[in-house]
Design a protein around this motif. Structure first.
Motif, PDB file in Angstrom:
ATOM      1  N   THR A  10       1.548   4.084  -3.264  1.00 35.07           N
ATOM      2  CA  THR A  10       1.444   5.539  -3.140  1.00 35.07           C
ATOM      3  C   THR A  10       2.741   6.222  -3.558  1.00 35.07           C
ATOM      4  O   THR A  10       2.732   7.210  -4.292  1.00 35.07           O
ATOM      5  N   SER A  70      -5.504   7.129  -8.775  1.00 32.47           N
ATOM      6  CA  SER A  70      -6.132   6.744  -7.511  1.00 32.47           C
ATOM      7  C   SER A  70      -6.459   5.258  -7.522  1.00 32.47           C
ATOM      8  O   SER A  70      -6.941   4.728  -8.536  1.00 32.47           O
ATOM      9  N   LYS A  95       3.348   8.746  -7.023  1.00 31.00           N
ATOM     10  CA  LYS A  95       3.964  10.079  -7.010  1.00 31.00           C
ATOM     11  C   LYS A  95       5.136  10.157  -7.977  1.00 31.00           C
ATOM     12  O   LYS A  95       5.314  11.161  -8.681  1.00 31.00           O
ATOM     13  N   THR A 150       0.827  -1.202   0.000  1.00 32.61           N
ATOM     14  CA  THR A 150       0.000   0.000   0.000  1.00 32.61           C
ATOM     15  C   THR A 150       0.866   1.258   0.000  1.00 32.61           C
ATOM     16  O   THR A 150       0.640   2.197  -0.779  1.00 32.61           O
ATOM     17  N   LYS A 151       1.858   1.270   0.864  1.00 33.88           N
ATOM     18  CA  LYS A 151       2.771   2.414   0.933  1.00 33.88           C
ATOM     19  C   LYS A 151       3.571   2.552  -0.363  1.00 33.88           C
ATOM     20  O   LYS A 151       3.771   3.655  -0.874  1.00 33.88           O
TER      21      LYS A 151
END
Length: 209
Positions: free
Chosen positions: A42, A60, A46, A38-39
């Motif tokens: 993200t 998203s 970016k 999950t981290k």
């Protein structure tokens, strides 16, 4: 359809055999993998946006273009991040409806890379028929160009719509994330993925001992 980047917990010193792990280590490993995935998703989103002019909402996880597609379980210590392989219509990167103040023949400006604008002479926006194109479009628009020779125009694999009409597209999410020549965002941030897994695994294990 998506390309998957797989996180498999198999390189931590305390783990001798995944099949023979004590239950508390399996739980710690499962949590570590899922949190790192999950981290990492993200962080990767970016980084992709620093290289390709996708809006934040486009990547998203809720829309499925770039998301954790598989989560680890106690008996299957593997998590995967999926990136959509469907080509992205170059119309998504168009600035305005056409080159401002100029005729259709003058072309369209696009910004694929943040901070960089390129003018495509002779290009124009067209509305595509719903369900007929295997592209990721915006408002069902495509960016097209006509060639006098009927041969494909320069660019990455343009798609032919008619004898001399070609649809242009930009990078897919998968192309930005996973590159076949061992480069790209996935390769760049793999070390941080594994650092996150290892750190969280030992932290969770300490909580359980």
């Amino acid at each position: 359809m998506a390309d998957n980047f797989v996180l498999l917990l198999d390189n931590i010193d305390v783990l001798k055999s995944l099949d023979d792990l004590p239950e508390q280590q399996k739980v710690s490993a499962r949590i570590a993998l899922n949190q790192a995935a999950t981290k990492g998703r993200t962080r990767a989103a970016k980084q992709i946006r620093r290289e390709v002019n996708f809006p934040a909402s486009y990547l998203s996880p809720s829309n499925g273009r770039f998301a954790v597609t598989d989560k680890a379980t106690n008996n299957h210590l593997e998590a995967a991040i999926g990136a959509r392989v469907r080509p992205t219509s170059l119309a998504r990167f168009a600035i305005g409806s056409r080159t401002t103040g100029e005729s259709r023949e003058s072309g369209v400006r696009v910004s694929v890379k943040p901070g960089s604008v390129q003018k495509l002479p002779g290009a124009f926006l067209i509305r595509l028929r719903a369900g007929t194109q295997s592209l990721d479009t915006k408002s069902n628009l495509g960016l097209a160009v006509r060639t006098k020779s009927g041969r494909p125009p320069p660019g990455y694999k343009p798609k032919q719509l008619a004898d001399n009409l070609w649809l242009l597209y930009g990078p897919s999410v998968s192309q930005a994330f996973i590159n076949s020549n061992n480069s790209g965002v996935a390769t760049d941030i793999s070390p941080s993925f594994m650092d996150d897994v290892e750190f969280e695994f030992y932290r969770q294990l300490d909580l359980r001992t």
